[in-house]
Design a protein around this motif. Sequence first.
Motif, PDB file in Angstrom:
ATOM      1  N   LEU A  60       1.301  21.966 -20.208  1.00  0.00           N
ATOM      2  CA  LEU A  60       2.079  21.661 -19.015  1.00  0.00           C
ATOM      3  C   LEU A  60       1.504  20.469 -18.256  1.00  0.00           C
ATOM      4  CD1 LEU A  60       3.018  25.235 -17.762  1.00  0.00           C
ATOM      5  CD2 LEU A  60       4.476  23.547 -18.886  1.00  0.00           C
ATOM      6  N   MET A  61       0.193  20.249 -18.348  1.00  0.00           N
ATOM      7  CA  MET A  61      -0.388  19.065 -17.732  1.00  0.00           C
ATOM      8  C   MET A  61       0.200  17.804 -18.361  1.00  0.00           C
ATOM      9  SD  MET A  61      -4.284  17.592 -17.658  1.00  0.00           S
ATOM     10  CE  MET A  61      -4.206  17.156 -19.383  1.00  0.00           C
ATOM     11  N   LEU A  62       0.282  17.786 -19.672  1.00  0.00           N
ATOM     12  CA  LEU A  62       0.873  16.636 -20.366  1.00  0.00           C
ATOM     13  C   LEU A  62       2.350  16.478 -20.013  1.00  0.00           C
ATOM     14  CD1 LEU A  62      -0.849  16.938 -23.862  1.00  0.00           C
ATOM     15  CD2 LEU A  62      -1.303  15.266 -22.076  1.00  0.00           C
ATOM     16  N   ALA A  63       3.059  17.593 -19.915  1.00  0.00           N
ATOM     17  CA  ALA A  63       4.474  17.533 -19.537  1.00  0.00           C
ATOM     18  C   ALA A  63       4.628  17.010 -18.109  1.00  0.00           C
ATOM     19  CB  ALA A  63       5.115  18.910 -19.672  1.00  0.00           C
ATOM     20  N   GLY A  64       3.793  17.498 -17.191  1.00  0.00           N
ATOM     21  CA  GLY A  64       3.849  17.041 -15.802  1.00  0.00           C
ATOM     22  C   GLY A  64       3.502  15.567 -15.671  1.00  0.00           C
ATOM     23  N   LEU A  65       2.512  15.127 -16.439  1.00  0.00           N
ATOM     24  CA  LEU A  65       2.135  13.715 -16.425  1.00  0.00           C
ATOM     25  C   LEU A  65       3.272  12.844 -16.952  1.00  0.00           C
ATOM     26  CD1 LEU A  65      -0.128  11.659 -15.904  1.00  0.00           C
ATOM     27  CD2 LEU A  65      -0.883  12.035 -18.253  1.00  0.00           C
ATOM     28  N   THR A  66       3.915  13.300 -18.000  1.00  0.00           N
ATOM     29  CA  THR A  66       5.044  12.555 -18.566  1.00  0.00           C
ATOM     30  C   THR A  66       6.189  12.469 -17.568  1.00  0.00           C
ATOM     31  OG1 THR A  66       4.444  13.277 -20.795  1.00  0.00           O
ATOM     32  CG2 THR A  66       6.689  12.473 -20.481  1.00  0.00           C
ATOM     33  N   ILE A  67       6.509  13.580 -16.945  1.00  0.00           N
ATOM     34  CA  ILE A  67       7.580  13.591 -15.947  1.00  0.00           C
ATOM     35  C   ILE A  67       7.219  12.684 -14.768  1.00  0.00           C
ATOM     36  CG2 ILE A  67       8.744  15.045 -14.225  1.00  0.00           C
ATOM     37  CD1 ILE A  67       8.624  17.301 -16.375  1.00  0.00           C
ATOM     38  N   GLY A  68       5.971  12.751 -14.322  1.00  0.00           N
ATOM     39  CA  GLY A  68       5.525  11.896 -13.218  1.00  0.00           C
ATOM     40  C   GLY A  68       5.621  10.423 -13.562  1.00  0.00           C
ATOM     41  N   CYS A  69       5.249  10.065 -14.773  1.00  0.00           N
ATOM     42  CA  CYS A  69       5.342   8.661 -15.195  1.00  0.00           C
ATOM     43  C   CYS A  69       6.795   8.200 -15.260  1.00  0.00           C
ATOM     44  CB  CYS A  69       4.649   8.454 -16.536  1.00  0.00           C
ATOM     45  SG  CYS A  69       2.856   8.528 -16.420  1.00  0.00           S
TER      46      CYS A  69
ATOM     47  N   LEU B 275       0.828  -1.209   0.000  1.00  0.00           N
ATOM     48  CA  LEU B 275       0.000   0.000   0.000  1.00  0.00           C
ATOM     49  C   LEU B 275       0.861   1.256   0.000  1.00  0.00           C
ATOM     50  CD1 LEU B 275      -2.811  -1.022   2.502  1.00  0.00           C
ATOM     51  CD2 LEU B 275      -3.009  -0.735   0.025  1.00  0.00           C
ATOM     52  N   GLY B 276       1.919   1.223   0.781  1.00  0.00           N
ATOM     53  CA  GLY B 276       2.819   2.379   0.815  1.00  0.00           C
ATOM     54  C   GLY B 276       3.504   2.607  -0.517  1.00  0.00           C
ATOM     55  N   PHE B 277       3.912   1.520  -1.142  1.00  0.00           N
ATOM     56  CA  PHE B 277       4.586   1.650  -2.438  1.00  0.00           C
ATOM     57  C   PHE B 277       3.606   2.143  -3.498  1.00  0.00           C
ATOM     58  CE2 PHE B 277       6.692   0.015  -6.297  1.00  0.00           C
ATOM     59  CZ  PHE B 277       7.902   0.670  -6.135  1.00  0.00           C
ATOM     60  N   ALA B 278       2.364   1.645  -3.459  1.00  0.00           N
ATOM     61  CA  ALA B 278       1.349   2.118  -4.415  1.00  0.00           C
ATOM     62  C   ALA B 278       1.090   3.613  -4.209  1.00  0.00           C
ATOM     63  CB  ALA B 278       0.068   1.318  -4.257  1.00  0.00           C
ATOM     64  N   GLY B 279       1.040   4.041  -2.948  1.00  0.00           N
ATOM     65  CA  GLY B 279       0.856   5.464  -2.663  1.00  0.00           C
ATOM     66  C   GLY B 279       2.019   6.295  -3.158  1.00  0.00           C
ATOM     67  N   LEU B 280       3.215   5.789  -2.954  1.00  0.00           N
ATOM     68  CA  LEU B 280       4.414   6.485  -3.412  1.00  0.00           C
ATOM     69  C   LEU B 280       4.400   6.655  -4.929  1.00  0.00           C
ATOM     70  CD1 LEU B 280       7.322   7.518  -2.659  1.00  0.00           C
ATOM     71  CD2 LEU B 280       8.069   5.233  -3.298  1.00  0.00           C
ATOM     72  N   ILE B 281       4.054   5.593  -5.618  1.00  0.00           N
ATOM     73  CA  ILE B 281       4.002   5.649  -7.082  1.00  0.00           C
ATOM     74  C   ILE B 281       2.905   6.606  -7.531  1.00  0.00           C
ATOM     75  CG2 ILE B 281       3.544   4.293  -9.175  1.00  0.00           C
ATOM     76  CD1 ILE B 281       6.290   3.835  -7.857  1.00  0.00           C
ATOM     77  N   GLY B 282       1.759   6.521  -6.879  1.00  0.00           N
ATOM     78  CA  GLY B 282       0.643   7.408  -7.240  1.00  0.00           C
ATOM     79  C   GLY B 282       0.997   8.877  -7.071  1.00  0.00           C
ATOM     80  N   TRP B 283       1.582   9.210  -5.916  1.00  0.00           N
ATOM     81  CA  TRP B 283       1.935  10.602  -5.676  1.00  0.00           C
ATOM     82  C   TRP B 283       3.087  11.061  -6.551  1.00  0.00           C
ATOM     83  CZ3 TRP B 283      -1.035  14.107  -4.000  1.00  0.00           C
ATOM     84  CH2 TRP B 283      -2.061  13.796  -3.126  1.00  0.00           C
TER      85      TRP B 283
ATOM     86  N   GLN C 157      12.342  -3.148  -8.365  1.00  0.00           N
ATOM     87  CA  GLN C 157      12.477  -4.435  -9.044  1.00  0.00           C
ATOM     88  C   GLN C 157      13.910  -4.960  -8.908  1.00  0.00           C
ATOM     89  OE1 GLN C 157      11.382  -4.302 -13.177  1.00  0.00           O
ATOM     90  NE2 GLN C 157      10.805  -6.450 -13.184  1.00  0.00           N
ATOM     91  N   GLU C 158      14.889  -4.084  -9.029  1.00  0.00           N
ATOM     92  CA  GLU C 158      16.286  -4.485  -8.844  1.00  0.00           C
ATOM     93  C   GLU C 158      16.519  -4.957  -7.411  1.00  0.00           C
ATOM     94  OE1 GLU C 158      19.108  -1.477  -9.962  1.00  0.00           O
ATOM     95  OE2 GLU C 158      18.171  -1.210 -11.927  1.00  0.00           O
ATOM     96  N   ARG C 159      15.940  -4.238  -6.447  1.00  0.00           N
ATOM     97  CA  ARG C 159      16.099  -4.613  -5.042  1.00  0.00           C
ATOM     98  C   ARG C 159      15.471  -5.975  -4.783  1.00  0.00           C
ATOM     99  NH1 ARG C 159      13.952  -4.370   0.071  1.00  0.00           N
ATOM    100  NH2 ARG C 159      11.889  -3.682  -0.566  1.00  0.00           N
ATOM    101  N   MET C 160      14.329  -6.239  -5.383  1.00  0.00           N
ATOM    102  CA  MET C 160      13.666  -7.531  -5.208  1.00  0.00           C
ATOM    103  C   MET C 160      14.489  -8.648  -5.846  1.00  0.00           C
ATOM    104  SD  MET C 160       9.708  -6.426  -5.854  1.00  0.00           S
ATOM    105  CE  MET C 160       9.109  -8.084  -5.978  1.00  0.00           C
ATOM    106  N   ALA C 161      15.061  -8.380  -6.993  1.00  0.00           N
ATOM    107  CA  ALA C 161      15.878  -9.396  -7.662  1.00  0.00           C
ATOM    108  C   ALA C 161      17.116  -9.731  -6.830  1.00  0.00           C
ATOM    109  CB  ALA C 161      16.286  -8.921  -9.048  1.00  0.00           C
TER     110      ALA C 161
ATOM    111  N   GLU D  75      11.094   4.995 -12.744  1.00  0.00           N
ATOM    112  CA  GLU D  75      12.387   4.888 -12.072  1.00  0.00           C
ATOM    113  C   GLU D  75      12.242   4.231 -10.698  1.00  0.00           C
ATOM    114  OE1 GLU D  75      16.423   5.116 -11.576  1.00  0.00           O
ATOM    115  OE2 GLU D  75      15.275   5.510 -13.378  1.00  0.00           O
ATOM    116  N   TRP D  76      11.223   4.616  -9.933  1.00  0.00           N
ATOM    117  CA  TRP D  76      10.979   4.007  -8.622  1.00  0.00           C
ATOM    118  C   TRP D  76      10.732   2.507  -8.767  1.00  0.00           C
ATOM    119  CZ3 TRP D  76      11.587   5.522  -3.757  1.00  0.00           C
ATOM    120  CH2 TRP D  76      11.680   6.876  -3.482  1.00  0.00           C
TER     121      TRP D  76
END
Length: 124
Positions: A80-89, A42-50, A100-104, A94-95
Amino acid sequence: MKTPSQKSRSQTHLFTKAIANKERRKLYARQAKPYGGVWFGLGFAGLIGWSVVAPTLLAIALGIWIDRRFPGQFSWTLALMLAGLTIGCLIAWEWVSKEQERMAKSQPPDDFPQSPADSPNQED
């Protein structure tokens, strides 16, 4: 050429090895506890969402401010909304890649010890 009973024993041996491997990984996960279970998820999903929402909202706010300050035919809010969404994605990607590397890296080693009492069906 193998006889049918030799094939059957070979298949049984492979099946037993596969089950022992899964059991070994499960035991390792219980002992190592590399993740916090449901709360970690849940924490990781929240982190990714934010990490997606925050840059998007900041970019929208900046776009609205620019559109009000300098009116024109071009919508800075939308651009700028599209730019912000792209940057957020990209940030979210990256997160997830780092996690995934840590899990591997936290996978059990091949020589992880397993007591015979934990695996009554293991054959060598």
